[in-house]
Write an enzyme that holds these catalytic residues in place. Structure first.
Site, PDB file in Angstrom:
ATOM      1  N   ASP A 279      35.792  39.965  44.461  1.00 24.16           N
ATOM      2  CA  ASP A 279      34.808  38.210  43.992  1.00 24.16           C
ATOM      3  C   ASP A 279      34.466  37.744  45.491  1.00 24.16           C
ATOM      4  O   ASP A 279      34.570  38.697  46.314  1.00 24.16           O
ATOM      5  CB  ASP A 279      36.155  37.082  43.387  1.00 24.16           C
ATOM      6  CG  ASP A 279      35.270  36.098  42.792  1.00 24.16           C
ATOM      7  OD1 ASP A 279      35.241  35.139  41.681  1.00 24.16           O
ATOM      8  OD2 ASP A 279      33.059  36.420  42.903  1.00 24.16           O
TER       9      ASP A 279
HETATM   10  C1  GLC Z   1      30.927  33.547  42.208  1.00 26.70           C
HETATM   11  C2  GLC Z   1      31.771  33.378  40.931  1.00 26.70           C
HETATM   12  C3  GLC Z   1      32.088  35.175  40.358  1.00 26.70           C
HETATM   13  C4  GLC Z   1      30.769  36.010  39.986  1.00 26.70           C
HETATM   14  C5  GLC Z   1      30.488  35.675  41.629  1.00 26.70           C
HETATM   15  C6  GLC Z   1      29.406  36.644  41.646  1.00 26.70           C
HETATM   16  O1  GLC Z   1      31.664  33.432  42.979  1.00 26.70           O
HETATM   17  O2  GLC Z   1      33.395  34.054  41.022  1.00 26.70           O
HETATM   18  O3  GLC Z   1      33.301  35.064  38.766  1.00 26.70           O
HETATM   19  O4  GLC Z   1      30.874  36.735  39.251  1.00 26.70           O
HETATM   20  O5  GLC Z   1      30.938  35.005  42.372  1.00 26.70           O
HETATM   21  O6  GLC Z   1      28.290  35.900  41.837  1.00 26.70           O
END
Ligand code: GLC
Length: 740
Positions: A279
């Site tokens: 993430d």
């Molecule tokens: C965010 C979220 C995740 C998302 C990623 C890219 O922090 O936790 O669900 O897909 O970053 O935006």
């Protein structure tokens, strides 16, 4: 016939195997040519400039690094124009390895669908698959190869803002929805109309302590396997191409470095062949977790545990090569991660044509297809939950003379999109989104007079608008109030300790009710809210969540009966925050409360009714349904046998409508105590007035099984209660059977 099917299946499997073999040969040939820097480049993902979805680390050398083959993927790059520009840079690199473009296409791309939790309230798996399919068509036409969805985190805590992004509290419903969404996004992966799915967040992110985002998760392995992992497995069974790990630690080990999750379970036991993306910055955040001392150690921990791609933390970019040189990371680990990513780039056809998804004409057509809005309107109507309808105020008559539409949400446009809507540059929300006011205007005829007053803001304590609101209410035959929390009060990093309606909205409702006019309240939110005063006193309440592009039209369809509401709550609604976590499929305890008011020496609060405000599966209709003729084919079965269940459903009311018939079980005695009730199947049945349909369910051993304390999944002999109902607390028919 069976022989033909078998031959067909074998041929398809052989074709798929040979395709995969060809890809593997190409991947291995390419890998041999790659330098260590180019290999690590494939594990590196940076954000573009369109939509910050995390703490941005400005990287001024992005374009240069793409040309050097040091970046393998980008996110937040929207549109064929920009994805083509970046892809052209990648084609200048030595090996011309194409970039992967990822995006949070969570509930639509340009056509915004209801937030996932709202869609879950439709219990309509086909509609949710179609919603994801349309999102994939629009996103892939705009240069996107990969969506960071579906989010499949089970959550029993509405304080957590990300409940809006999932399918609610139930593992069975959540697993079915996960499967449907992956199928919708991926279609025939490799087809130009498809995008890779990314199942997130692996794992148990929805169990954050206190419902506070990014917080720790502490649970038994048994609970992990029984409640939180099944939707991930279901998504994998649907062929999910990628997974995303989660920000939380699980029992003290950050998911990003959790070998048990990513290698033992996902890549080991489940034999996942795709790749895991971290993430946003989750690798680097392990320093803040206190799990590693610096980004170099974070890179070591993450790659060792099975995190293949590094989103935005630069840990792999700046430390992996060194770790390989120091013999701390075997090159085999790097090669495995690179191969997993390259296989998907070949699968998508990007090596054959890096610009395959960059067709501006296709983009123009896909983003302006009226069929997409039609589908959005239909699933939006199906997502609305009728919580109350006393004195059948609803549906409203189209002959009604005067309607007062009051509240801070009435004329809003962007609010209806909810969190995780794709913010397309230059999108005019006033044109793109049908406000609730516009929806009503579109619906009523010239004989109906519409009056409007905002009444109050969603926040703040000003009641200056009350007088105007009361004045128009007094002129009306019915008053509709549209209130709620703002779209950005739920979503990522939007945990709320108080989930009451913000501001003076409850007081506005009270003031309008004092006029004595019939009142209908629409509650717009990304989570269950607490609104006891309204729930106790307002005769008609619709939970309208955030319904997306066609919100206004869908709400009008339901208000005037052009769609008879069929939604059912995918999450329990607490009476107060103090009741959280409160969920339907709980254990009995040794002192179960016999009713909602019991407090003495039973498991209950002395200061609050024991039952939730609204239960899982609750949702009314404008018509009524009668359940009858429950039949079980057997009353005793062995574990290798099945029970056929049939039940007759009759529409006994005045409107055509759809009922979501729910089948629940209770395993009376187990080596691990079992919940007092568990959803094990459901069916949507549409009935004309007076029509009866008999529907069937099958009870098999899978439905009787659970994880015991050795983590063995299986059933145990004993008695089971079978319940068929319109919600988890509106059980209409019961029977029982014995597993021998
Ligand atoms: C965010 C979220 C995740 C998302 C990623 C890219 O922090 O936790 O669900 O897909 O970053 O935006």
């Amino acid at each position: 016939m069976k022989r033909i099917v078998t031959v067909g299946f074998l041929m398809m499997s052989f074709f798929a195997f040979s395709q995969q073999n060809k890809i593997d040969q190409k991947v291995n040939a390419l890998l041999k040519k790659m330098t260590i820097e180019e290999k690590i480049g494939q594990l590196n993902q940076y954000t573009g400039d369109n939509q910050a979805t995390g703490p941005i680390t400005i990287n001024p050398n992005k374009e240069t690094e793409i040309k050097q083959g040091l970046i393998g993927s980008m996110l937040n790059v929207l549109g064929t124009k920009y994805t083509r520009q970046y892809q052209e840079l990648a084609m200048q690199s030595r090996l011309k390895i194409p970039l992967l473009f990822g995006q949070d296409v969570v509930h639509g791309y340009k056509t915004t669908f209801p937030i996932p939790l709202a869609e879950a309230a439709s219990w309509d798996l086909e509609a949710m698959e179609l919603s994801a399919r349309i999102a994939a068509v629009e996103a892939s036409a705009s240069g996107i190869h990969w969506t960071f969805a579906p989010m499949v985190d089970i959550s029993r805590d509405p304080r957590w803002g990300r409940v809006m992004e999932g399918a609610g509290e139930d593992t069975y419903l959540g697993s079915k929805i996960a499967y449907a969404r992956v199928k919708g996004f991926q279609g025939m992966l490799g087809d130009v109309n498809s995008v890779m799915a990314c199942v997130k967040h692996f794992a148990a992110y929805g169990a954050a302590v206190g419902g506070r985002d990014y917080n720790s998760v502490d649970m038994s392995e048994r609970m992990l396997w029984e409640t939180y992992l099944p939707p991930f497995k279901s998504a994998l069974d649907a062929g999910a191409a990628t997974f995303m790990n989660s920000f939380n630690d699980l029992n003290g080990i950050p998911a990003t470095a959790n070998k048990y999750l990513q290698r033992d379970i996902l890549k080991g036991k489940w034999n996942f062949q795709g790749f895991v993306v971290s993430d946003w910055g989750s690798i680097g955040e392990m320093v803040a977790h206190g799990y590693v001392k610096d980004n170099k150690e974070a890179a070591l921990a993450a790659i060792t545990a099975g995190s293949d791609m590094d989103m935005e933390s630069n840990a792999y970019r700046y430390h992996l090569a060194e770790l390989v040189k120091e013999n701390k990371v075997p090159i085999a680990l790097i090669d495995d991660a690179v191969k997993r990513i390259l296989r998907k780039k070949f699968k998508l056809g990007l090596f054959d044509d890096p610009y395959k998804y960059c067709d501006p004409e296709r983009e123009q057509a896909a983003l302006n297809n009226p069929e997409h809005r039609k589908a959005a309107r239909e699933i939006a109507a199906k997502s609305i939950v009728l919580l109350k309808n006393e004195n059948t105020i609803l549906p409203l008559s189209k002959e009604i003379k005067t309607v007062a539409f009051i509240g801070p949400m009435v004329k809003e446009h962007k609010e209806n999109m909810g969190f995780w809507a794709v913010e397309l540059p230059g999108l005019d929300y006033e044109k793109q989104v049908v406000s609730q006011w516009e929806g009503l205007k579109n619906k009523v005829g010239s004989n109906t007079k519409l009056l409007y007053a905002k009444g109050c803001e969603t926040t703040g304590d000003s009641k200056e608008g009350f007088a105007e609101a009361i004045a128009i209410a007094n002129q009306a035959d019915v008053v509709i109030l549209s209130i709620g929390e703002n779209w950005n009060m739920s979503g990522e990093a939007k945990s709320r300790s108080n989930i009451h309606l913000p501001g003076v909205q409850e007081e506005l409702v009270k003031a309008i009710q004092a006029t004595g006019k019939p009142v209908v309240v629409l509650i717009n939110a990304g989570r269950p809210l607490v609104f006891n005063e309204i729930a106790n006193t307002v005769p008609a309440i619709l939970y309208t969540w955030w319904l997306g592009t066609e919100a206004g039209n869908a709400i009008a369809d339901v208000l005037f009966g052009d769609y008879n509401p069929s939604g059912k709550l995918p999450m329990t609604f607490p009476r107060e925050e103090g009741q959280i976590p409160v969920y339907y499929n709980h254990f009995s305890t040794g002192r179960p409360a016999p009713d909602e008011n019991a407090t003495n020496y039973v498991s209950a609060y002395i200061d609050l009714k024991n039952s939730p405000r609204f239960t899982f599966g609750h949702g009314l209709s404008y018509t009524t349904f009668d359940y009858s003729e429950l039949k079980l084919s057997k009353s005793k079965i062995k574990s290798n046998e099945k029970i056929e269940v049939s039940v007759a459903i009759t529409n006994t009311g005045k409107y055509e409508g759809t009922e979501i018939v729910q089948l629940y079980l209770r395993d009376k005695v187990g080596s691990i105590i079992r919940p007092i009730i568990e959803l094990k199947d459901f069916q949507k049945v549409h009935l004309k007035v007076g029509e009866t349909k008999t529907i069937q369910f099958i009870i098999d051993n899978q439905k009787l099984s659970f994880y015991n304390n050795k983590l063995e999944f299986g059933s145990e002999p004993g008695d089971f209660d079978l319940m068929i109902g319109s919600s988890s607390s509106d059980i209409r028919l019961k029977d029982s059977f014995e597993l021998l």
